[in-house]
Design a protein around this motif. Structure first.
Motif, short mmCIF file in Angstrom:
data_model
loop_
_atom_site.label_atom_id
_atom_site.label_comp_id
_atom_site.label_asym_id
_atom_site.label_seq_id
_atom_site.Cartn_x
_atom_site.Cartn_y
_atom_site.Cartn_z
N ALA A 29 21.71 82.42 1.09
CA ALA A 29 22.57 81.24 1.00
C ALA A 29 22.46 80.40 2.28
CB ALA A 29 24.02 81.66 0.77
N GLN A 30 22.43 81.06 3.43
CA GLN A 30 22.30 80.35 4.69
C GLN A 30 20.96 79.63 4.77
OE1 GLN A 30 24.78 80.17 7.25
NE2 GLN A 30 25.90 80.82 5.43
N LEU A 31 19.91 80.31 4.32
CA LEU A 31 18.58 79.71 4.32
C LEU A 31 18.52 78.50 3.39
CD1 LEU A 31 15.60 79.82 5.19
CD2 LEU A 31 15.20 81.36 3.27
N LYS A 32 19.08 78.63 2.20
CA LYS A 32 19.09 77.51 1.25
C LYS A 32 19.85 76.32 1.82
CE LYS A 32 18.71 80.15 -3.06
NZ LYS A 32 19.34 80.41 -4.37
N SER A 33 20.95 76.59 2.50
CA SER A 33 21.75 75.52 3.08
C SER A 33 20.93 74.69 4.06
CB SER A 33 22.97 76.12 3.79
OG SER A 33 23.74 75.11 4.39
N LYS A 34 20.15 75.36 4.89
CA LYS A 34 19.31 74.65 5.86
C LYS A 34 18.13 73.97 5.17
CE LYS A 34 20.61 77.21 9.97
NZ LYS A 34 21.76 77.86 9.35
N ALA A 35 17.60 74.60 4.13
CA ALA A 35 16.48 74.00 3.40
C ALA A 35 16.89 72.70 2.75
CB ALA A 35 15.97 74.99 2.34
N ILE A 36 18.08 72.67 2.20
CA ILE A 36 18.58 71.47 1.53
C ILE A 36 18.68 70.29 2.50
CG2 ILE A 36 20.73 70.50 0.61
CD1 ILE A 36 21.00 73.09 -1.01
N ALA A 37 19.00 70.59 3.76
CA ALA A 37 19.13 69.53 4.76
C ALA A 37 17.80 68.86 5.06
CB ALA A 37 19.72 70.11 6.04
#
Length: 257
Positions: free
Chosen positions: A191-199
């Protein structure tokens, strides 16, 4: 024996004994001939084999997954396949895209296998292996810690790669979606990785089958406001469709064959 395990056993039998017919396969796996025919039809739809009179012939490289990934791959397969078909229309040759490690995104990757010159950033090992088969495309598998099930990576190394790269479109799935918490995931690190990827992406496309709508899981990674477009399937309830419209969510309901 689960459906997934039985079908993997069926593939192994066809590898060892090419040309095996339905009665022989049914006897070996101790199931009915009807069950074998249904399994062969399903595997043909996934591109694993070709049905012939009385049996089936494997294609050159059948798909094999880690058991955990494979079980999730089989869940709501028709809905995921319908969603993937629609979302694939957004990707053309030469696109720069980010894909997560979910099984829904793997279905999307199967659709994208016909595209050329893709530039793909992913933390999905299975996704990377599939799309890297095209020599015209560049696939970057983000480095980091391999998760226990062996189908994805996450961690600080992946996050460093994301900070240096920008993609046009990000395609992500989730284990839960609600209007209050947005897209959520059961795995904190992912989830943390996806959050940064979305940015790092200009547009965010959420591929969420209807079984996950209204479910809230452990960690949110994207708010409703961040989602450019949501793709779901025809199992979405009338009530939820109205709630999405009222909240201003742009979405597409994909028809399941």
């Amino acid at each position: 024996m689960t459906t997934y395990v039985r079908r993997q056993s069926l593939i192994q039998l066809l590898q060892k004994q090419p040309g095996s017919r339905v009665p022989e396969l049914a006897h070996a796996l101790e199931v009915s001939k009807g069950t074998i025919r249904n399994d062969l039809d399903a595997l043909e739809a996934e591109g694993v084999l070709t049905r012939v009179h009385g049996g089936a012939v494997l294609k050159s490289k059948p798909v094999h997954f880690d058991i955990s990934f494979g079980l999730r791959f089989q869940e709501n397969a028709a809905a995921k396949r319908a969603i993937a078909r629609e979302a694939a229309k957004l990707v053309s040759d030469g696109a720069s895209i980010l894909l997560d490690a979910s099984t829904t995104i793997y279905y999307l990757s199967q659709q994208l296998a016909q595209c050329n010159r893709l530039r793909v950033l992913t933390n999905g090992i299975e996704v990377a292996k599939l799309l890297a088969k095209d020599p015209t495309s560049t696939v970057v598998l983000m480095g980091g810690i391999v998760n226990p099930e062996g189908s994805s990576v996450s961690g600080n190394f992946s996050e460093q790669v994301i900070r240096d790269l920008h993609v046009h479109k990000a395609f992500v799935s989730c284990s839960g979606f609600s209007l209050e918490r947005g897209l959520t995931d059961v795995h904190f690190a992912e989830a943390q990785l996806k959050s940064k990827a979305i940015a790092s992406a200009r547009e965010i496309f959420a591929l969420v089958d209807s079984s996950k709508i209204g479910v809230e899981d452990l960690t949110p990674f994207a708010s409703v406001e961040q989602i450019t477009h949501l793709y779901t399937d025809s199992g979405l309830s009338v009530e939820w469709a109205e709630r999405l419209r009222s909240a201003g969510v742009t979405f597409t309901i994909c028809s399941v064959d």
